[in-house]
Enzyme design. Structure first.
Site, mmCIF file in Angstrom:
data_model
loop_
_atom_site.group_PDB
_atom_site.id
_atom_site.type_symbol
_atom_site.label_atom_id
_atom_site.label_comp_id
_atom_site.label_asym_id
_atom_site.label_seq_id
_atom_site.Cartn_x
_atom_site.Cartn_y
_atom_site.Cartn_z
ATOM 1 N N PRO A 135 5.964 -28.690 -28.188
ATOM 2 C CA PRO A 135 4.688 -27.859 -28.448
ATOM 3 C C PRO A 135 4.945 -27.030 -29.901
ATOM 4 O O PRO A 135 5.954 -26.745 -30.092
ATOM 5 C CB PRO A 135 5.172 -26.761 -27.210
ATOM 6 C CG PRO A 135 6.566 -27.077 -27.026
ATOM 7 C CD PRO A 135 7.187 -28.378 -27.313
ATOM 8 N N HIS A 149 6.718 -29.232 -36.463
ATOM 9 C CA HIS A 149 7.345 -30.212 -35.920
ATOM 10 C C HIS A 149 7.128 -31.524 -36.831
ATOM 11 O O HIS A 149 5.877 -31.599 -37.538
ATOM 12 C CB HIS A 149 6.739 -30.529 -34.662
ATOM 13 C CG HIS A 149 7.146 -29.415 -33.583
ATOM 14 N ND1 HIS A 149 8.455 -29.155 -33.269
ATOM 15 C CD2 HIS A 149 6.354 -28.540 -33.080
ATOM 16 C CE1 HIS A 149 8.575 -28.256 -32.318
ATOM 17 N NE2 HIS A 149 7.277 -27.859 -32.141
ATOM 18 N N LEU A 155 11.554 -21.453 -38.613
ATOM 19 C CA LEU A 155 11.719 -21.690 -39.944
ATOM 20 C C LEU A 155 12.504 -23.077 -40.000
ATOM 21 O O LEU A 155 12.860 -23.913 -40.837
ATOM 22 C CB LEU A 155 12.136 -20.792 -41.066
ATOM 23 C CG LEU A 155 11.410 -19.706 -41.460
ATOM 24 C CD1 LEU A 155 12.096 -18.760 -42.424
ATOM 25 C CD2 LEU A 155 9.970 -20.254 -42.213
ATOM 26 N N ASN A 172 2.910 -23.855 -26.776
ATOM 27 C CA ASN A 172 3.473 -22.722 -25.675
ATOM 28 C C ASN A 172 3.117 -21.381 -26.277
ATOM 29 O O ASN A 172 3.701 -21.172 -27.110
ATOM 30 C CB ASN A 172 4.903 -23.223 -25.435
ATOM 31 C CG ASN A 172 5.052 -23.917 -23.908
ATOM 32 O OD1 ASN A 172 4.118 -23.832 -23.224
ATOM 33 N ND2 ASN A 172 6.126 -24.478 -24.051
ATOM 34 N N ASP A 219 3.308 -17.761 -34.614
ATOM 35 C CA ASP A 219 4.198 -18.721 -33.705
ATOM 36 C C ASP A 219 4.042 -19.926 -34.800
ATOM 37 O O ASP A 219 4.164 -20.895 -34.154
ATOM 38 C CB ASP A 219 3.738 -18.771 -32.594
ATOM 39 C CG ASP A 219 4.813 -19.301 -31.612
ATOM 40 O OD1 ASP A 219 5.922 -19.538 -32.079
ATOM 41 O OD2 ASP A 219 4.504 -19.546 -30.347
HETATM 42 O O1 DOR Z 1 4.701 -23.762 -29.065
HETATM 43 C C1 DOR Z 1 5.727 -23.362 -29.310
HETATM 44 N N1 DOR Z 1 6.640 -24.036 -30.199
HETATM 45 N N2 DOR Z 1 5.979 -21.952 -28.735
HETATM 46 C C2 DOR Z 1 7.073 -21.385 -28.994
HETATM 47 O O2 DOR Z 1 7.234 -20.093 -28.658
HETATM 48 C C3 DOR Z 1 8.318 -22.044 -29.635
HETATM 49 C C4 DOR Z 1 7.719 -23.064 -30.637
HETATM 50 C C5 DOR Z 1 8.802 -23.746 -31.014
HETATM 51 O O3 DOR Z 1 9.784 -23.347 -31.305
HETATM 52 O O4 DOR Z 1 8.394 -24.924 -31.487
HETATM 53 ZN ZN ZN Z 2 7.525 -19.041 -30.983
HETATM 54 ZN ZN ZN Z 3 7.600 -18.090 -27.973
#
Ligand code: DOR
Ligand code: ZN
Ligand code: ZN
Length: 380
Positions: free
Chosen positions: A265, A251, A60, A220, A247
């Site tokens: 990611p 961003h 969040l 990820n 997940d």
């Molecule tokens: O792609 C990802 N982004 N995988 C994660 O486990 C963390 C997350 C992030 O916080 O941006």
């Molecule tokens: Zn995550």
């Molecule tokens: Zn993770």
């Protein structure tokens, strides 16, 4: 507040019934119920009634990156996605490793009132191994390009063995490879207390997406091969993977609209999860709506030991509910999402099913694609 949902199909089974809700609880279920005095009547038009969804894995971004998501915007996204409870991961800045921060996250969630926001601290009761594993992995992963499958599988094997020998519970976040599925199967056969989640994006997308080098597909663990996607779908169907977790990882444009290797990611997930699960698993006939209740609500609530979510749709149970129109037909438009970020890899994709009403403790938190006003919830 009193509600009467007419013509809904609990778990998508049987003839439509009416569901009366009062005082935050289900008070009656049956055909042709009388309208209680003062109740708001909502015509369910035969839609599928499920227990409200529970997301074990949401980012969040508050505190620290409120430009990309806040507890308020993320709560609206969650309500629109049919969620009544989410677990907010601790990788905020500062990291949610103290009561000051976890208290803020919890209280702010209550104040907004659109979804129960549990800071990840709450999920670690009895799951200490999980929290350490996740945080440790995140620190390891940043330096890795691509998070190779052997790295994921080695950690799953290690955690399974540690859980076996310590007699502890372990929950595996975002399983993404066929090898991880094999390890989970093996560990469960050994009687290890191991549970696992899969993300909607790993159920839908594969590495053919990466050909364009569009960083919206960077995540990820990374998108894997089509054979991995097939193994994950089968594992969800067979119960080797216990639940779906988003997940949801918002961003900012500047962190995504850049060279693939430099991009952060992560992908948005809350508002599209149900539609994806329906498309990859329900519509082809792999699983039923009752199974959706299990993998998106009951199992995650059980894993997190929430006692008021993931409950049966029965009289006397808390009214934490999601109404899903299985045949709505809709297209994802990034600009229409309630999230503050726009990093969805599902833009312009067509789906059939969509949550059309979400109810948290008897109050409507989202309806027909619009979230309720924040702050109308109970005061913390
Ligand atoms: O792609 C990802 N982004 N995988 C994660 O486990 C963390 C997350 C992030 O916080 O941006
Ligand atoms: Zn995550
Ligand atoms: Zn993770």
């Amino acid at each position: 507040m009193s509600l009467l949902l007419t013509s809904v199909r609990p778990y998508g089974e049987g003839d439509p019934v009416d569901v009366a809700i009062d005082g935050g609880e289900i008070t009656a279920i049956g055909a042709g119920l009388p309208v209680p005095e003062g109740a708001e009547v909502i015509d369910g038009a035969g839609a599928v009634l499920l227990p409200g969804f529970v997301d074990l894995h949401t980012h969040l971004r508050e505190p620290g990156r409120e430009d990309t998501e806040t507890i308020e915007s993320g709560s609206a996204a969650a309500a629109l996605g049919g969620y009544t409870a989410v677990f907010a991961m601790a990788n905020t800045s500062p990291v949610a490793d103290s009561a000051v921060i976890t208290d803020h996250v919890y209280r702010r969630g209550r104040e907004v009132g659109l979804v129960d926001v549990h800071p990840v601290g709450a999920v670690t009761v009895g799951l200490k191994g999980e929290k350490l594993a996740e945080m440790g992995m995140m620190a390891a992963r940043l330096g890795l390009t691509g998070w190779p499958r052997a790295a994921e599988e080695a950690i799953v094997a290690r955690d399974a063995l540690l859980a076996r020998d310590a007699g502890a519970r372990v929950h595996i976040c975002h399983a993404s490879t066929a090898g991880t599925v094999e390890l989970l199967k093996w560990a469960k056969e050994q009687g290890v207390s191991i549970t696992a989640e899969v993300t909607p994006h790993h159920l839908l997308l594969d590495d053919s997406r990466l050909a364009t080098y569009d960083a919206v597909n960077r995540v990820n663990p990374p998108l894997r091969e089509a054979s991995d996607v097939a193994a994950l779908r089968k594992a969800l169907r067979d119960g080797v993977i216990d639940c779906v977790a988003t997940d949801h990882a918002p961003h900012a444009d500047q962190d995504k609209c850049c060279e693939f290797a430099a991009a952060r990611p992560g992908m948005l997930g809350l508002e599209t999860a149900l539609a994806i699960v329906a498309q990859v698993a329900v519509e082809p006939g792999d699983i039923t709506w009752r199974d959706v209740a299990r993998v998106m609500s009951e199992k995650p609530a059980e894993i997190a030991r929430l006692d008021d979510h993931g409950r049966p749709i029965e009289v006397g149970e808390p009214a934490n509910l999601t109404l899903v129109d299985p045949d709505l037909g809709w297209t994802v438009h990034a600009d229409d999402l309630a999230s503050r970020s726009r990093n969805t890899p599902f833009a312009d994709l067509d789906f059939r099913a969509k949550p059309v009403l979400t109810v948290l403790r008897g109050r409507i938190t989202a309806r027909d694609g619009v979230a309720a006003a924040p702050g109308t919830g109970e005061r913390a």
